[in-house]
Design a protein around this motif. Structure first.
Motif, PDB file in Angstrom:
ATOM      1  N   THR A  12       0.849  -1.197   0.000  1.00  0.00           N
ATOM      2  CA  THR A  12       0.000   0.000   0.000  1.00  0.00           C
ATOM      3  C   THR A  12       0.880   1.241   0.000  1.00  0.00           C
ATOM      4  O   THR A  12       1.794   1.359   0.822  1.00  0.00           O
ATOM      5  N   ALA A  13       0.604   2.139  -0.931  1.00  0.00           N
ATOM      6  CA  ALA A  13       1.313   3.427  -0.990  1.00  0.00           C
ATOM      7  C   ALA A  13       0.356   4.516  -0.533  1.00  0.00           C
ATOM      8  O   ALA A  13      -0.765   4.623  -1.027  1.00  0.00           O
ATOM      9  N   HIS A  14       0.816   5.317   0.411  1.00  0.00           N
ATOM     10  CA  HIS A  14      -0.023   6.364   1.002  1.00  0.00           C
ATOM     11  C   HIS A  14       0.703   7.700   0.878  1.00  0.00           C
ATOM     12  O   HIS A  14       1.745   7.909   1.505  1.00  0.00           O
ATOM     13  N   ALA A  15       0.192   8.594   0.038  1.00  0.00           N
ATOM     14  CA  ALA A  15       0.813   9.902  -0.182  1.00  0.00           C
ATOM     15  C   ALA A  15       0.092  10.949   0.658  1.00  0.00           C
ATOM     16  O   ALA A  15      -1.145  11.025   0.647  1.00  0.00           O
ATOM     17  N   LEU A  16       0.864  11.771   1.365  1.00  0.00           N
ATOM     18  CA  LEU A  16       0.315  12.814   2.225  1.00  0.00           C
ATOM     19  C   LEU A  16       0.982  14.152   1.915  1.00  0.00           C
ATOM     20  O   LEU A  16       2.214  14.257   1.963  1.00  0.00           O
ATOM     21  N   LEU A  17       0.157  15.143   1.599  1.00  0.00           N
ATOM     22  CA  LEU A  17       0.655  16.514   1.459  1.00  0.00           C
ATOM     23  C   LEU A  17       0.513  17.164   2.823  1.00  0.00           C
ATOM     24  O   LEU A  17      -0.580  17.535   3.240  1.00  0.00           O
ATOM     25  N   PRO A  82      -6.413  19.448   7.672  1.00  0.00           N
ATOM     26  CA  PRO A  82      -5.851  18.099   7.584  1.00  0.00           C
ATOM     27  C   PRO A  82      -5.039  17.938   6.300  1.00  0.00           C
ATOM     28  O   PRO A  82      -5.266  18.671   5.327  1.00  0.00           O
ATOM     29  N   PRO A  83      -4.119  16.995   6.289  1.00  0.00           N
ATOM     30  CA  PRO A  83      -3.286  16.818   5.099  1.00  0.00           C
ATOM     31  C   PRO A  83      -4.090  16.260   3.923  1.00  0.00           C
ATOM     32  O   PRO A  83      -5.050  15.509   4.111  1.00  0.00           O
ATOM     33  N   GLU A  84      -3.690  16.664   2.724  1.00  0.00           N
ATOM     34  CA  GLU A  84      -4.267  16.064   1.503  1.00  0.00           C
ATOM     35  C   GLU A  84      -3.664  14.673   1.358  1.00  0.00           C
ATOM     36  O   GLU A  84      -2.473  14.470   1.623  1.00  0.00           O
ATOM     37  N   GLU A  85      -4.442  13.695   0.963  1.00  0.00           N
ATOM     38  CA  GLU A  85      -3.899  12.338   0.879  1.00  0.00           C
ATOM     39  C   GLU A  85      -4.456  11.561  -0.302  1.00  0.00           C
ATOM     40  O   GLU A  85      -5.516  11.878  -0.836  1.00  0.00           O
ATOM     41  N   LYS A 125       2.841  13.976  -7.065  1.00  0.00           N
ATOM     42  CA  LYS A 125       2.341  15.005  -7.969  1.00  0.00           C
ATOM     43  C   LYS A 125       0.812  15.004  -7.999  1.00  0.00           C
ATOM     44  O   LYS A 125       0.178  16.058  -8.038  1.00  0.00           O
ATOM     45  N   SER A 126       0.224  13.823  -7.960  1.00  0.00           N
ATOM     46  CA  SER A 126      -1.234  13.720  -8.010  1.00  0.00           C
ATOM     47  C   SER A 126      -1.877  14.340  -6.778  1.00  0.00           C
ATOM     48  O   SER A 126      -2.901  15.039  -6.878  1.00  0.00           O
ATOM     49  N   VAL A 127      -1.281  14.116  -5.601  1.00  0.00           N
ATOM     50  CA  VAL A 127      -1.881  14.652  -4.377  1.00  0.00           C
ATOM     51  C   VAL A 127      -1.745  16.174  -4.329  1.00  0.00           C
ATOM     52  O   VAL A 127      -2.641  16.880  -3.840  1.00  0.00           O
ATOM     53  N   VAL A 128      -0.650  16.717  -4.867  1.00  0.00           N
ATOM     54  CA  VAL A 128      -0.493  18.169  -4.940  1.00  0.00           C
ATOM     55  C   VAL A 128      -1.516  18.760  -5.905  1.00  0.00           C
ATOM     56  O   VAL A 128      -2.141  19.794  -5.625  1.00  0.00           O
ATOM     57  N   LEU A 129      -1.701  18.097  -7.050  1.00  0.00           N
ATOM     58  CA  LEU A 129      -2.692  18.566  -8.017  1.00  0.00           C
ATOM     59  C   LEU A 129      -4.095  18.554  -7.414  1.00  0.00           C
ATOM     60  O   LEU A 129      -4.906  19.440  -7.691  1.00  0.00           O
TER      61      LEU A 129
END
Length: 267
Positions: A12-17, A82-85, A125-129
């Motif tokens: 599982t990959a979890h991206a957090l801004l 809250p963080p973007e994820e 990049k997707s989470v920032v977008l």
């Protein structure tokens, strides 16, 4: 490295801004890559840090993520709460890397560090977008009353400061896209591993990175043009008001002059 476990077939990959910027200089831990910063966590986990404020965790438990985020608190500037994820599954393909099924896991040939870095780059990049798209949508929601008021009454009651704030917000988004994040640029790992360009192309297509950037740039251009137009209207309105005041003052001066002349003749 996550591929050290031969029994693991899915991660599982979890991206957090989590902020505007993460300071990665002098980070303590087992560093596996410096651009971007990749650190081993536990036996099979990987944390990938991007300086523009994104942390991507691969193969970590919720507790491990929480502990790592605690370590990042003093290194994070402009915290986002809250963080973007965004979350994705990464799966070992049986034979070769195949197109990503809609809503399905990202298929890779193996859990090598280079492949996981490519996946992390696309997710970051997707989470920032995602955050920028929400901000631009909010700006459009704010601009709509301006345009509606202008269409109905031929004027707007809003002041120039509000318009400049809108323009400033759009410029900040544009700066993130073209400056710090550089969504249109390929990850650094592809310089050493050009064979992974196909994987990145699949990820870029899956997350529609190029299309989303183009859409955002078009919306930002509309916001900038609208704010500039409304600002010009307000400036014109202000100039007209000043001209009227000047005319009134001149007229008042003429009246006073004539009154003084009349008063003198009266004597």
């Amino acid at each position: 490295m996550p591929d050290s476990n031969p029994t693991a077939l899915q991660l599982t990959a979890h991206a957090l801004l989590i902020g505007d910027r993460i300071n990665t200089a002098g980070f303590e831990g087992q560093v596996l890559s410096s651009a971007p910063m990749a650190v081993r966590v536990g036996d099979n986990g990987l944390a990938v840090l991007f300086r523009y404020g994104v942390a991507v965790f691969i193969g970590l438990s919720a507790a491990q993520e929480a502990d790592f985020l605690e370590r990042l608190q003093t290194r994070t500037f402009g915290n986002i709460t809250p963080p973007e994820e965004e979350t994705a599954k990464i799966q070992v393909a049986k034979e070769a890397e195949e197109p990503i099924p809609v809503g399905g896991p990202i298929q890779v040939r193996e859990f090598s560090l280079e492949r996981l870095l490519v996946v992390a780059d696309a997710l970051a990049k997707s989470v920032v977008l995602g955050r920028d798209e929400r901000q631009v949508a909010n700006v459009f929601d704010t601009i709509e009353p301006f345009a509606r008021e202008l269409g109905r009454f031929g004027k707007t009651s809003r002041n120039r400061t509000d318009l400049l704030k809108l323009l400033g917000n759009s410029l900040l988004v544009q700066h993130r896209l073209s400056g710090r994040v550089a969504v249109g640029e390929k990850p650094d790992v592809l310089w050493d591993r050009p064979d992974l360009e196909r994987l990145y192309a699949r990820l870029e297509d899956e997350y529609e990175l190029s299309e989303r950037v183009e859409t955002l740039n078009r919306k930002l251009a509309v916001i900038a043009d609208t704010a500039t137009t409304l600002s010009d209207i307000i400036d014109t309105k202000r100039s007209l008001r000043l001209e009227i005041i000047v005319v009134i003052l001149i007229a008042f001066e003429i009246v006073v002059t004539f009154y003084e002349i009349y008063a003198r003749k009266g004597y």
